[in-house]
Design a protein around this motif. Structure first.
Motif, PDB file in Angstrom:
ATOM      1  N   SER A   1     -45.721  18.059 -29.926  1.00 19.19           N
ATOM      2  CA  SER A   1     -46.982  18.472 -30.555  1.00 19.19           C
ATOM      3  C   SER A   1     -48.209  17.930 -29.830  1.00 19.19           C
ATOM      4  O   SER A   1     -49.333  18.342 -30.119  1.00 19.19           O
ATOM      5  CB  SER A   1     -47.010  17.989 -32.015  1.00 19.19           C
ATOM      6  OG  SER A   1     -47.093  16.575 -32.067  1.00 19.19           O
TER       7      SER A   1
ATOM      8  N   VAL B   1     -50.686  17.416 -26.684  1.00 22.79           N
ATOM      9  CA  VAL B   1     -51.133  18.053 -25.439  1.00 22.79           C
ATOM     10  C   VAL B   1     -51.374  16.972 -24.385  1.00 22.79           C
ATOM     11  O   VAL B   1     -52.053  15.975 -24.641  1.00 22.79           O
ATOM     12  CB  VAL B   1     -52.424  18.858 -25.668  1.00 22.79           C
ATOM     13  CG1 VAL B   1     -52.927  19.457 -24.355  1.00 22.79           C
ATOM     14  CG2 VAL B   1     -52.200  19.958 -26.702  1.00 22.79           C
TER      15      VAL B   1
ATOM     16  N   ASP C   1     -53.307  15.764 -21.700  1.00 25.91           N
ATOM     17  CA  ASP C   1     -54.614  15.970 -21.067  1.00 25.91           C
ATOM     18  C   ASP C   1     -55.246  14.613 -20.740  1.00 25.91           C
ATOM     19  O   ASP C   1     -54.644  13.561 -20.970  1.00 25.91           O
ATOM     20  CB  ASP C   1     -55.530  16.804 -21.965  1.00 25.91           C
ATOM     21  CG  ASP C   1     -55.720  16.211 -23.358  1.00 25.91           C
ATOM     22  OD1 ASP C   1     -55.424  15.008 -23.536  1.00 25.91           O
ATOM     23  OD2 ASP C   1     -56.172  16.936 -24.263  1.00 25.91           O
TER      24      ASP C   1
END
Length: 314
Positions: free
Chosen positions: A127, A129, A131
């Motif tokens: 779940s 991301v 980044d």
């Protein structure tokens, strides 16, 4: 020497190969185990579940299975559950213990809850991301240098050390190729040790030294420069401490029969920190369990028989 009555063991299948990222090592482990069993007079066959249906084991009148499968499908409870369904005895830990030990994050959660020493860590699941904001949060929480590991792989597959924001991001992306759950933990400076478990006994510890950045897949299975020390150089009190910690950690996950517990010793504090438990460690010519057994006076052939005994007496 094992107390097994060879004539009463029945047909034994050595499971090797499989589908996991550790197939190559499993084939080598299985071949070594098969040859040792044959030399001991055991009626045995090699069986690759990636090429044959498990139900054929019943048709072949197999009574016991020596599991030499590494990684997913072999030491994560999957094959153990299938064998229990077929009512075939197998070596090593149970379904639940195998599944928990294969999962580095959940193993560490159990150890942490018991007050056992583990590095600071966190989980990056499907779940989340990957980044720039994530890697900054991880560094703020765990420090500038971390290890990134697929939570449910073995033999250091997909594992990387990250020393910058960019390398951490790359390591997370790489680890996610192998598992949608990734363990990230603080880097600890220190020497690595391992303790093998045979029955209810801890074998002599081994320390490893590699010219590589850490004890990775290459260092474990391909490098001729990795050095192993057994005795590991610990004094008797330290040897007793690491043995007891290994047995406690192994039992905490419900593991039984045989296996290995890996550590790193914090250079600053001297504390042995738990890394992971292995329920089907390698049995190749460079593997650690046979080295520890030899130091304890147990030959490779007798070691293989003692492990088979965990199936016969199941």
């Amino acid at each position: 020497m094992s107390e097994l009555n060879i004539s009463q063991i029945g047909k034994t299948a050595v499971l090797l190969g499989g589908h996991s990222a550790e197939r190559e090592v499993s084939l080598r482990s299985g071949e070594a185990v098969f040859n040792a069993l044959r030399k001991k007079g055991v009626d045995c066959i090699k069986f690759d579940p990636s090429e044959q249906e498990l139900t054929q084991l019943k048709a072949l009148n197999v009574k016991n299975v020596w599991i030499a499968l590494h990684g997913r499908g072999g030491e994560d409870g999957t094959i153990q559950a299938a064998l229990e369904f077929l009512n075939i005895k197998y070596t090593g830990s149970s379904v639940s213990a195998s599944a928990i030990a294969m999962d580095k994050w959940r193993s560490k959660m159990i150890w942490k809850a018991m007050g056992l020493p583990v590095a600071n860590h966190t989980l990056v699941d499907q779940s989340v991301v990957v980044d720039d904001a994530l890697v900054r949060r991880l560094v703020a929480r765990l420090g500038p240098v971390v290890f990134v590991k697929p939570s449910r792989e073995g033999s250091s597959v997909g594992m990387n050390k990250a020393t910058s924001l960019d390398s951490l991001k790359a390591a997370l992306i790489e680890a996610k190729k192998y598992d949608d759950e990734v363990l990230v933990e603080s880097f600890i400076t220190g020497k690595e040790y391992t303790v093998s478990i045979l029955g209810n006994k801890a074998l002599p510890s081994i320390s490893m030294v590699t010219p590589r950045e850490f004890y990775d897949y290459e260092a474990k299975y391909h490098s001729n420069e990795t050095q192993y020390f057994c005795p590991s150089g610990l004094n008797p009190e330290e040897e007793k401490e690491i043995a007891e910690l290994a047995q406690t950690a192994f039992s905490a996950l419900g593991c039984q029969g045989w296996g290995r517990v890996d550590f790193i010793r914090d250079e600053a504090s001297g504390q042995f920190m738990l890394l992971e438990a292995n329920t089907v460690p390698g049995m190749t010519e460079s593997s650690l369990v046979p080295k520890a057994a030899a130091e304890a006076g147990v030959s490779f052939g007798d070691l293989v028989l003692k492990i088979l005994e965990t199936a016969v007496n199941r």
